[in-house]
Structure formats: structure tokens, C-alpha cells
Design a protein around this motif. Sequence first.
Motif, PDB file in Angstrom:
ATOM      1  N   UNK A 152       0.847  -1.199   0.000  1.00 49.82           N
ATOM      2  CA  UNK A 152       0.000   0.000   0.000  1.00 49.82           C
ATOM      3  C   UNK A 152       0.876   1.241   0.000  1.00 49.82           C
ATOM      4  N   UNK A 153       0.347   2.322  -0.556  1.00 47.91           N
ATOM      5  CA  UNK A 153       1.060   3.598  -0.595  1.00 47.91           C
ATOM      6  C   UNK A 153       0.086   4.723  -0.269  1.00 47.91           C
ATOM      7  N   UNK A 154       0.464   5.578   0.655  1.00 49.52           N
ATOM      8  CA  UNK A 154      -0.348   6.747   0.979  1.00 49.52           C
ATOM      9  C   UNK A 154      -0.467   7.635  -0.252  1.00 49.52           C
ATOM     10  N   UNK A 155      -1.675   8.044  -0.563  1.00 54.95           N
ATOM     11  CA  UNK A 155      -1.907   8.921  -1.706  1.00 54.95           C
ATOM     12  C   UNK A 155      -2.260  10.329  -1.239  1.00 54.95           C
ATOM     13  N   UNK A 156      -3.173  10.422  -0.261  1.00 56.29           N
ATOM     14  CA  UNK A 156      -3.598  11.727   0.262  1.00 56.29           C
ATOM     15  C   UNK A 156      -4.280  11.505   1.607  1.00 56.29           C
TER      16      UNK A 156
END
Length: 137
Positions: A75-79
Motif C-alpha cells: 500500500x502507498x499513501x496517496x492523500x
Amino acid sequence: MEKRFPLPPFTLETATQKVQAAEDAWNTRNPEKVSQAYTIDTEWRNRSEFLKGRAAARQFLEGKWVKELDYKLKKELWAFTDNKIAVRFEYEWHDKAGQWYRSYGNEMWEFDADGYMQKRYASINDVAIQEEERRIK
């Protein structure tokens, strides 16, 4: 009910921690453990399925990991804002016949004041891949 840290309102640091905690939990492939991060009345959209409640989420996850074997997620933080986080993700898995897939998607999360996820909306697409194309191990 005890609190699930970090709590909203989120900062870059705490939003990143929340995303990493979710990635770590989902990679256990333990439906009971994962479902504990959600409110009792959590609301989900996962692809074309609509779920209501922690018990329904747990049941969904049980079925997911029977089908999606050797599941591995990134997972990657987007906003983020006060109590909401958007992530992009990809995960790889194979079916019982041995066909590998990479699933791509975006999730929108909303948390209650105690740090439990009350809403999870996921849009996901699957792409068949060869085992040697795997990137997440």
C-alpha cells in the motif's frame, strides 16, 4: 472500546503509520485480526460488493484468502485530511490452478475518533501475470 492509534486528525507521519499498519495486518491474511481494525458497523464497497458490519467484513476476508492464494500486498499513501486517507495499492496472488494475478486499486478510508475504520471504498482491477513477472515477494 480501546483506541486504535494513530488517531485522527492525521498528519503526514500518522497517516503513513496508519497505511503501514493496514498493509502489515492484511499481509497476515488473518480475517479476525484484520477485521478488528474496523468499526462494528463498518461500511465497505469492494469491487462490486457492498458490505455492512465487522462480521460481514470478516466473512468476506475469509472467502478472499481461500481464493487469493499466497496473497502479498503493498500500500502507498496517496492523500489524507482530518479523518480520511486515500491509498493506492497493488497485490499479487494466484488461484488454485496456479494462475498469478496482480491486482491494482485505490481505497478511500474514513475513521472514527477512536481510530477505527468506519468506511472503506475499494476499486480494484486484476491483471493476469506470469509467475516470473511477480514484483512483490
